[in-house]
Scaffold this active site. Structure first.
Site, mmCIF file in Angstrom:
data_model
loop_
_atom_site.group_PDB
_atom_site.id
_atom_site.type_symbol
_atom_site.label_atom_id
_atom_site.label_comp_id
_atom_site.label_asym_id
_atom_site.label_seq_id
_atom_site.Cartn_x
_atom_site.Cartn_y
_atom_site.Cartn_z
ATOM 1 N N ASP A 1 0.843 -1.182 0.000
ATOM 2 C CA ASP A 1 0.000 0.000 0.000
ATOM 3 C C ASP A 1 0.886 1.242 0.000
ATOM 4 O O ASP A 1 1.887 1.302 0.717
ATOM 5 C CB ASP A 1 -0.898 -0.010 1.229
ATOM 6 C CG ASP A 1 -1.743 1.243 1.336
ATOM 7 O OD1 ASP A 1 -2.714 1.354 0.565
ATOM 8 O OD2 ASP A 1 -1.430 2.109 2.174
ATOM 9 N N ILE A 2 0.526 2.214 -0.815
ATOM 10 C CA ILE A 2 1.248 3.488 -0.830
ATOM 11 C C ILE A 2 0.474 4.460 0.060
ATOM 12 O O ILE A 2 -0.640 4.860 -0.288
ATOM 13 C CB ILE A 2 1.374 4.033 -2.265
ATOM 14 C CG1 ILE A 2 2.124 3.041 -3.155
ATOM 15 C CG2 ILE A 2 2.068 5.388 -2.269
ATOM 16 C CD1 ILE A 2 3.538 2.733 -2.716
ATOM 17 N N HIS B 1 6.347 14.501 -15.085
ATOM 18 C CA HIS B 1 7.015 15.799 -15.184
ATOM 19 C C HIS B 1 6.866 16.545 -13.873
ATOM 20 O O HIS B 1 5.821 16.514 -13.220
ATOM 21 C CB HIS B 1 6.516 16.600 -16.385
ATOM 22 C CG HIS B 1 5.182 17.261 -16.235
ATOM 23 N ND1 HIS B 1 5.027 18.518 -15.678
ATOM 24 C CD2 HIS B 1 3.940 16.863 -16.606
ATOM 25 C CE1 HIS B 1 3.745 18.866 -15.714
ATOM 26 N NE2 HIS B 1 3.063 17.873 -16.265
ATOM 27 N N ASP C 1 -1.064 19.307 -11.386
ATOM 28 C CA ASP C 1 -0.334 19.213 -12.659
ATOM 29 C C ASP C 1 1.065 19.810 -12.513
ATOM 30 O O ASP C 1 1.259 20.992 -12.729
ATOM 31 C CB ASP C 1 -1.114 19.966 -13.740
ATOM 32 C CG ASP C 1 -0.486 19.831 -15.121
ATOM 33 O OD1 ASP C 1 0.358 18.942 -15.312
ATOM 34 O OD2 ASP C 1 -0.854 20.624 -15.998
ATOM 35 N N GLU D 1 8.252 19.983 -19.351
ATOM 36 C CA GLU D 1 7.148 19.329 -20.058
ATOM 37 C C GLU D 1 6.154 20.362 -20.550
ATOM 38 O O GLU D 1 5.609 20.251 -21.656
ATOM 39 C CB GLU D 1 6.466 18.313 -19.138
ATOM 40 C CG GLU D 1 5.425 17.436 -19.822
ATOM 41 C CD GLU D 1 4.004 17.977 -19.737
ATOM 42 O OE1 GLU D 1 3.078 17.309 -20.218
ATOM 43 O OE2 GLU D 1 3.809 19.079 -19.175
ATOM 44 N N GLU D 2 5.925 21.374 -19.720
ATOM 45 C CA GLU D 2 4.920 22.377 -20.055
ATOM 46 C C GLU D 2 5.324 23.233 -21.255
ATOM 47 O O GLU D 2 4.492 23.938 -21.826
ATOM 48 C CB GLU D 2 4.647 23.277 -18.842
ATOM 49 C CG GLU D 2 4.097 22.550 -17.619
ATOM 50 C CD GLU D 2 2.676 22.046 -17.816
ATOM 51 O OE1 GLU D 2 2.115 22.207 -18.907
ATOM 52 O OE2 GLU D 2 2.115 21.480 -16.850
ATOM 53 N N ASP E 1 0.682 11.654 -15.093
ATOM 54 C CA ASP E 1 0.555 13.107 -15.234
ATOM 55 C C ASP E 1 -0.867 13.498 -14.840
ATOM 56 O O ASP E 1 -1.807 13.229 -15.587
ATOM 57 C CB ASP E 1 0.854 13.497 -16.683
ATOM 58 C CG ASP E 1 1.024 14.989 -16.866
ATOM 59 O OD1 ASP E 1 0.744 15.734 -15.920
ATOM 60 O OD2 ASP E 1 1.438 15.393 -17.959
ATOM 61 N N HIS F 1 -3.772 24.590 -14.885
ATOM 62 C CA HIS F 1 -2.895 25.660 -15.359
ATOM 63 C C HIS F 1 -3.244 27.021 -14.765
ATOM 64 O O HIS F 1 -3.098 28.043 -15.416
ATOM 65 C CB HIS F 1 -2.883 25.722 -16.890
ATOM 66 C CG HIS F 1 -2.053 24.665 -17.517
ATOM 67 N ND1 HIS F 1 -1.753 24.627 -18.862
ATOM 68 C CD2 HIS F 1 -1.446 23.571 -16.987
ATOM 69 C CE1 HIS F 1 -0.997 23.585 -19.133
ATOM 70 N NE2 HIS F 1 -0.805 22.921 -18.007
ATOM 71 N N ASP G 1 -5.008 8.521 -3.694
ATOM 72 C CA ASP G 1 -4.713 7.261 -3.016
ATOM 73 C C ASP G 1 -4.834 6.085 -3.978
ATOM 74 O O ASP G 1 -3.936 5.236 -4.072
ATOM 75 C CB ASP G 1 -5.684 7.096 -1.848
ATOM 76 C CG ASP G 1 -5.318 5.933 -0.930
ATOM 77 O OD1 ASP G 1 -4.174 5.458 -0.994
ATOM 78 O OD2 ASP G 1 -6.184 5.514 -0.148
#
Length: 449
Positions: free
Chosen positions: A54-55, A136, A148, A182-183, A211, A298, A313
């Site tokens: 589990d993370i 990214h 993001d 990346e952006e 992402d 954004h 989760d």
């Protein structure tokens, strides 16, 4: 995420051909009582200990809080060429260095500024069979970029740290990456792929991209190009009772695209950007129909308040599931009959040892010299634990000593030379907590003959 959103592509049939997929485990049913019969269908099963851990979403959110603090201290963003981006890279790198990764910073130039990719390699695994996962790390200039793509970056980071905590020994070599710029058009990931020698490219058997995985009005989208990776993710979500859809908000708009363009199989997850959630999607996933998956996409409001904890989760756990599954899991999977006990056994804090029993019957002769003992223990400080395998005649085989190991949980397959022991009888896992303060329990364990 670049302004046109993205879609993942996963050429995972090629992954299957390349041998990236681990063998799925099939075991006897969990009854809460000691197992008494071999799981005959489990001759190709991996031990439970090879399942992904589990993370903890709290850990992922802690990374997001750090990224938010970095942005706040550096002009409100973590964009390429800005101090906030370099501070973000330094934060992630420090975590990985402390966890035992071999890290390297790759530099490039874009828009007149120096950019950075961070590459982290986990020791071991077949160097000619590399599985990569990445995200990214940069934001746009207009906001801190917590969904993001702090969300994907934090999810990948915590999975990498889970690999270290478990001292995971996959068949494949694991490599994690955090991309810059990346952006600005996938600049960092494209630089990495374009500068990877052809001989090294052939070693990369799969790249998984994450992402935006914590959108506040989330969907559950899976990159769709190949049925095998797609199935890996879909099976995980199906186990949670969560429906998924194919990601169609964009195509090739994130860091998987440069890998796909040179023939490397790719895949990934996405929780939605500025497209509008439909009524059917709201009925399926909850949330608000007629509203964007991420209204702060954004924008300056893409802060830690712009995260859906449930989506974060679930997607974080899905990342780990894919890494554990696609990397081949903990060395060569043990083959043979599996005897398992999945009943929880509480381990008293700094107290007497407890045992869990697996009954083996119907075999002839002695146990093998390579008896596999898969152990899953949930505990916040595994350094407190002493673990022994007790054979039917009472002989003890030490699996783990206590020590200054500050990691949580035990998720390991041990190999024991039990060739002097009769195979049939009651085998016990003995666990003692020899330190104060922390409490845990035996989650499951199994023997593979």
């Amino acid at each position: 995420m670049t302004p046109l959103s993205r879609r993942g592509a996963a050429a995972v049939a090629a992954l299957a051909v390349a041998g990236l997929l681990g063998t799925a485990a099939t075991t006897s049913a969990a009854t809460g009582a000691p197992a008494t019969a071999p799981a005959k269908s489990a001759r190709t099963a991996q031990a439970t200990a090879l399942a992904a851990p589990d993370i903890p979403v709290a850990n992922v959110k802690a990374h997001l809080s750090q990224l938010q603090s970095i942005a706040t201290a550096n002009g409100g963003n973590r964009a390429h060429g800005r101090a906030g981006y370099k501070a973000s890279i330094d934060y992630v790198k420090a975590k990985l260095d402390a966890a035992g990764y071999t890290t390297s910073l790759q530099t490039f130039t874009s828009s007149g500024a120096t950019g950075y990719n961070l590459i982290a390699d986990w020791p071991g695994g077949d160097p000619s069979q590399v599985l990569m996962a990445g995200s990214h790390l940069d934001s746009v200039t207009s906001g801190p970029g917590i969904n993001d793509n702090g969300s994907g970056s934090a999810g990948v980071l915590e999975t990498a740290l889970a690999v270290s905590r478990a001292q995971f020994k996959p068949d494949k070599h694991l490599r994690f990456a955090w991309w810059g710029a990346e952006e600005l058009g996938l600049v960092g990931s494209r630089h990495y792929v374009n500068n990877l020698p052809a001989a090294e490219r052939t070693k990369v058997k799969g790249y998984l991209n994450f992402d935006m995985i914590g959108s506040p009005n989330p969907g559950y989208f899976v990159y769709d190009d190949d049925p095998t990776i797609e199935k890996t993710f879909k099976d995980y979500f199906a186990g949670l009772g969560v429906s998924t859809e194919i990601e169609t908000e964009g195509d090739g708009r994130s860091d998987h695209a440069p890998f796909k363009n040179v023939g490397i199989p790719v895949g990934g997850l996405f929780s939605g950007a500025d497209y509008t959630k439909t009524s059917a999607q709201a009925q399926k996933w909850g949330g608000t129909a007629g509203q964007a998956f991420d209204r702060c996409y954004h924008s300056s409001c893409d802060t830690t308040a712009n995260i859906n904890d449930t989506a974060l989760d679930r997607n974080g756990d899905a990342i780990a599931h894919a890494i554990w599954t696609l990397s081949g899991g903990g060395g060569t999977p043990p083959t043979g009959d599996v005897y398992e006990n999945t009943a929880d056994v509480q381990i008293p804090d700094n107290g007497a040892a407890v045992t869990s029993t697996v009954n083996v019957s119907g075999r002839t002769g002695n146990a093998p010299s390579t008896l596999k003992v898969g152990v899953v223990i949930k505990h916040p400080y595994r350094g407190d634990l002493v673990i022994d395998l007790i054979a039917p005649d009472g002989s003890a085989y030490r699996l783990k000593n206590s020590g200054s190991d500050s990691g949580d949980d035990v998720n390991t397959t041990y190999t024991v030379n039990a060739s002097s022991e009769a195979a049939n009888g009651s085998w016990k896992l003995k666990v003692q907590d020899v330190g104060p303060q922390d409490v845990g329990y035996i989650d499951s364990w199994k023997l593979t003959f």
